[in-house]
Design an enzyme around this catalytic site. Structure first.
Site, mmCIF file in Angstrom:
data_model
loop_
_atom_site.group_PDB
_atom_site.id
_atom_site.type_symbol
_atom_site.label_atom_id
_atom_site.label_comp_id
_atom_site.label_asym_id
_atom_site.label_seq_id
_atom_site.Cartn_x
_atom_site.Cartn_y
_atom_site.Cartn_z
ATOM 1 N N SER A 188 -18.745 118.534 -103.138
ATOM 2 C CA SER A 188 -18.129 119.627 -103.886
ATOM 3 C C SER A 188 -18.755 119.690 -105.259
ATOM 4 O O SER A 188 -19.052 118.651 -105.868
ATOM 5 C CB SER A 188 -16.618 119.388 -104.035
ATOM 6 N N SER A 189 -18.949 120.895 -105.760
ATOM 7 C CA SER A 189 -19.468 121.033 -107.120
ATOM 8 C C SER A 189 -18.507 120.420 -108.123
ATOM 9 O O SER A 189 -18.900 120.027 -109.214
ATOM 10 C CB SER A 189 -19.689 122.513 -107.449
ATOM 11 N N ARG A 190 -17.234 120.343 -107.753
ATOM 12 C CA ARG A 190 -16.240 119.799 -108.682
ATOM 13 C C ARG A 190 -16.256 118.265 -108.712
ATOM 14 O O ARG A 190 -15.582 117.672 -109.553
ATOM 15 C CB ARG A 190 -14.839 120.321 -108.341
ATOM 16 N N ASP B 94 -31.705 123.803 -112.308
ATOM 17 C CA ASP B 94 -31.644 122.775 -111.275
ATOM 18 C C ASP B 94 -31.340 123.397 -109.905
ATOM 19 O O ASP B 94 -31.918 123.006 -108.889
ATOM 20 C CB ASP B 94 -30.567 121.748 -111.649
ATOM 21 N N ASP B 95 -30.452 124.385 -109.889
ATOM 22 C CA ASP B 95 -30.154 125.084 -108.635
ATOM 23 C C ASP B 95 -31.425 125.696 -108.041
ATOM 24 O O ASP B 95 -31.687 125.571 -106.840
ATOM 25 C CB ASP B 95 -29.124 126.203 -108.870
ATOM 26 N N MET C 55 -21.407 129.415 -105.959
ATOM 27 C CA MET C 55 -21.115 129.482 -107.390
ATOM 28 C C MET C 55 -22.056 128.543 -108.148
ATOM 29 O O MET C 55 -21.791 128.174 -109.291
ATOM 30 C CB MET C 55 -19.647 129.140 -107.663
ATOM 31 N N GLN D 71 -33.657 123.228 -106.370
ATOM 32 C CA GLN D 71 -33.171 122.846 -105.043
ATOM 33 C C GLN D 71 -33.422 123.950 -104.024
ATOM 34 O O GLN D 71 -33.823 123.687 -102.885
ATOM 35 C CB GLN D 71 -31.669 122.541 -105.104
ATOM 36 N N HIS E 228 -24.495 123.000 -99.805
ATOM 37 C CA HIS E 228 -25.093 124.338 -99.953
ATOM 38 C C HIS E 228 -26.443 124.418 -99.259
ATOM 39 O O HIS E 228 -26.766 125.411 -98.595
ATOM 40 C CB HIS E 228 -25.292 124.671 -101.437
ATOM 41 N N HIS F 294 -25.339 121.475 -104.094
ATOM 42 C CA HIS F 294 -25.436 120.129 -103.529
ATOM 43 C C HIS F 294 -25.904 120.253 -102.084
ATOM 44 O O HIS F 294 -26.168 121.366 -101.597
ATOM 45 C CB HIS F 294 -24.097 119.390 -103.645
ATOM 46 N N LYS G 130 -15.582 123.431 -95.643
ATOM 47 C CA LYS G 130 -14.696 122.822 -96.643
ATOM 48 C C LYS G 130 -13.693 123.843 -97.163
ATOM 49 O O LYS G 130 -12.531 123.532 -97.379
ATOM 50 C CB LYS G 130 -15.467 122.193 -97.796
#
Lengths: 287, 287
Positions: A186-188, A77-78, A30, A81, A37, A34, A150
């Site tokens: 976690s993205s959160r 940014d994704d 999604m 990476q 991923h 990080h 996770k």
């Protein structure tokens, strides 16, 4: 790195790759990428000719009042990476591309595995996950698809519908990626304030305490869960959503750990809901 | 002609075909084959390198009290017919192969198109159809899949979920195959006694009466349905289940026929439920 935004673009791309006899590894995300991923991307890189990432915040897996609107979106940014891996192509559709007017088809895993843990707390969540993952696997013409531990329950559900629907895809689960502090990536995590980020370390600490007790011989589920709850209770900012222990990957109720078992927790830290887990592996009986 | 009975057998077969760059045409059937099925097989033969038929009476699409147990099964005779086309391979699994212990995944088309016609009369029917067709398309690694217009609503539903789930399969619909008498060919025709078979001719006769009125300018749906009902009412052995007229392929409610429209009927003849339909095509405006 190719950026694909429409159904036609991804279909043409993956059809051409497959026609040339190459294999495709799909890593659905999604976004808000990080290191966790990227570990999945590198794993795909190692075993597939072509690595296709997807970056799509899937509205169908969010419930009312959840963080669909707030979920971090940082596509540029994704991409930066992903290029470091390198990934060959990224699929980044608008929601209307995935769910156009008249869209009507949903995949339901009608089993206890979707009724527990996050399934009990997030009604419809796994219906949304199953639906989007099937769509992505089909669009990607994926040979393999990579997911992180996770979301262990998600991986169990994906294994279930891939087998049930006879999808020609191998599902690969990678270990949880953690910061040096032990915090599961976690993205959160971006939602957390500095003090909340410190408080969030209690998740991994609580699991470690149970792991230690387990290694020292504690096999009673009730007792192992109590150990987790006690550690979580020591952190004022932590509000546990669930602490559960099931057989893995069946997610069957157990009272003692006798085979692989999933110790999974969801905890609110302030307004952020975080999940974490460990798989307890009963030692093989000694020769 | 190869006979494939297990998941491993069909997966190995279709994987090898695809690896060699050949296309696969899938014709899903429930067996008890007749000329209508064979027309589909020949259509597949014309446009695909390999033709794969399936013969599987799918329990999931039958409701309680329906004819799952009684449905005709004649696999040896089916194979003899398939060999005449010729078909390259036939997949004929046991139900437990398709739905093993722990099976849990179902596909729901949550749209008005599954709530009308046979969807209203046979709750869960299209859930069963969608689930088995997705499984078969995946196992067959199908490039094209062929279905008959007699199950027009089924074809509409299949088009819907193939598009929604981004299945890489082209869906082809073939016209209804009829006996010289006009009776639509159906595996369920074997249930009919001699007198019932004569009575069953009323289905096609009623549709023809509406077609004639339509060709002569009658566009009112209510009136066209009345014409069908009147003809059906003239046959004492016929007990209409539904007589409906919807836009095609949307299956939207209409009061006048202004574009392609599906006039579909279900009628009980004795204990046998038969369906039939015609697609009314509004004439193109004259130059």
């Amino acid at each position: 790195m190719k950026i694909l935004r429409t159904i036609q673009e991804i279909e043409e791309y993956t059809k051409a790759v497959k026609a040339s006899g190459r294999t495709i590894g799909l890593v659905p995300t999604m976004g808000a990428l990080h290191e966790g991923h990227l570990t999945l991307m590198r794993l795909a890189r190692q075993s597939c000719d072509v690595v296709l990432a997807s970056v799509f915040v899937n509205p169908v897996q969010f419930g009312p009042g959840e963080d669909y609107d707030a979920y971090p979106r940082q596509f540029e940014d994704d991409c930066a990476q992903l290029a470091t891996v390198p990934v060959d192509a990224v699929f980044h559709p608008d929601p209307v591309v995935m769910y156009p007017s008249g869209y009507a088809t949903y995949i339901n895993v009608e089993s206890a595995i979707t009724q527990k843990l996050c399934g009990a707390k997030r009604p419809g969540h796994f219906r949304g996950v199953a639906t989007v993952v099937v769509k992505l696997m089909n669009l990607a013409r994926a040979d393999k698809a990579f997911f992180g531990q996770k979301d262990a329950q998600q991986v169990v559900v994906i294994h279930r519908f891939v087998a049930d629907l006879n999808l020609p895809v191998e599902v690969v689960m990678a270990p949880i990626s953690r910061e040096a502090s032990g915090l599961a990536r976690s993205s959160r995590n971006v939602y957390l304030s500095a003090s909340e980020r410190t408080a969030a370390l209690v998740l991994h600490r609580s699991l470690q305490a149970a792991q230690t007790a387990f290694s020292q011989g504690e096999k009673e589920c009730l007792r192992l869960k109590q150990i987790v709850q006690t550690v979580l209770g020591s952190e004022p900012l932590a509000d546990p959503d669930y602490v559960e222990l099931y057989s893995f990957p069946e997610l069957a109720d157990i009272s003692r750990v006798q085979g692989p078992a999933l110790l999974a927790i969801a905890v609110r830290i302030g307004r952020t809901r975080l999940i974490d887990n460990i798989i307890l592996e009963a030692e093989k009986p000694c020769c």
